[in-house]
Motif scaffolding. Sequence first.
Motif, PDB file in Angstrom:
ATOM      1  N   GLY A  77       0.813  -1.216   0.000  1.00 40.41           N
ATOM      2  CA  GLY A  77       0.000   0.000   0.000  1.00 40.41           C
ATOM      3  C   GLY A  77       0.844   1.262   0.000  1.00 40.41           C
ATOM      4  N   ARG A  78       1.896   1.273   0.819  1.00 44.23           N
ATOM      5  CA  ARG A  78       2.782   2.443   0.865  1.00 44.23           C
ATOM      6  C   ARG A  78       3.498   2.642  -0.462  1.00 44.23           C
ATOM      7  NH1 ARG A  78       3.861  -0.104   5.950  1.00 44.23           N
ATOM      8  NH2 ARG A  78       3.088   1.121   7.722  1.00 44.23           N
ATOM      9  N   VAL A  79       3.927   1.532  -1.080  1.00 45.02           N
ATOM     10  CA  VAL A  79       4.622   1.624  -2.375  1.00 45.02           C
ATOM     11  C   VAL A  79       3.694   2.190  -3.435  1.00 45.02           C
ATOM     12  CG1 VAL A  79       5.720   0.289  -4.205  1.00 45.02           C
ATOM     13  CG2 VAL A  79       6.223  -0.230  -1.811  1.00 45.02           C
ATOM     14  N   LEU A  80       2.465   1.697  -3.486  1.00 47.22           N
ATOM     15  CA  LEU A  80       1.504   2.197  -4.474  1.00 47.22           C
ATOM     16  C   LEU A  80       1.197   3.674  -4.241  1.00 47.22           C
ATOM     17  CD1 LEU A  80      -1.013  -0.789  -4.682  1.00 47.22           C
ATOM     18  CD2 LEU A  80       0.649  -0.091  -6.409  1.00 47.22           C
ATOM     19  N   ALA A  81       1.079   4.065  -2.974  1.00 54.42           N
ATOM     20  CA  ALA A  81       0.772   5.463  -2.663  1.00 54.42           C
ATOM     21  C   ALA A  81       1.905   6.392  -3.102  1.00 54.42           C
ATOM     22  CB  ALA A  81       0.511   5.622  -1.166  1.00 54.42           C
ATOM     23  N   ASN A  82       3.151   5.924  -2.991  1.00 50.89           N
ATOM     24  CA  ASN A  82       4.295   6.771  -3.335  1.00 50.89           C
ATOM     25  C   ASN A  82       4.625   6.762  -4.824  1.00 50.89           C
ATOM     26  OD1 ASN A  82       4.842   7.612  -0.655  1.00 50.89           O
ATOM     27  ND2 ASN A  82       5.920   5.707  -0.236  1.00 50.89           N
TER      28      ASN A  82
END
Length: 218
Positions: A84-89
């Motif tokens: 989720g963090r990777v997709l958000a960034n």
Amino acid sequence: MANMRFRLDALKSLPLHPFLIFSFQVLSLWAVNVNVLNIVSTLPVWTTGLIITALLLFLLSRFKDVRISAIAITFWYLLILNLGRVLANLTGLEIFGILIGRRRYIMPLYGLTLLVGTLWIFRSQWCKKNAERITYILNIFGFGLILSSSIAAIMNFDWSKLTDKRYSELAKAEKISNDSKPVSKTNNSKPKPNVYFIIFDSYPSNSVLKKYYGWDDS
């Protein structure tokens, strides 16, 4: 000295890091919502995750060294639980005017990274040779993450709630104490007459406002 030696040997031999990494994910989410989420409510997710981790470690260790299996599980957790963090960034990322931050590009690349990394961990001679050292580093890293999330929870917690709760309990106890006291009936307890304080007021006319206050209310 012998006790310290035992602790260092345990950190090198016991693959605790998969359990620590998963626990950190739960604790970090709780630390952000510490004022609205009771830690007891995280126990079902926490327990389920730890059981799944233990089962994965047991199954993989039937075919590979337990420390290598633990390294692979930690690698999976670091990738999957941070998706989720990777997709958000990365969503919307452009390089040289080319939009590469799209799920259709990120997800296959993410899956390929997971597959290649897993195969490398299981087949790499370097991992087998340095399994003890990697286990030690990952264990220390896991304990560090647990410590950081615990500090974050302490810093985010609204400690004034404890003071407010204490004052509320004291006020409640005092009210109960006062209510339980007998009320003595004396002459002062006779009903008092009603008192009305009347003030007559009205809105001034346009001429009064203009003459005395310089205000034209027409």
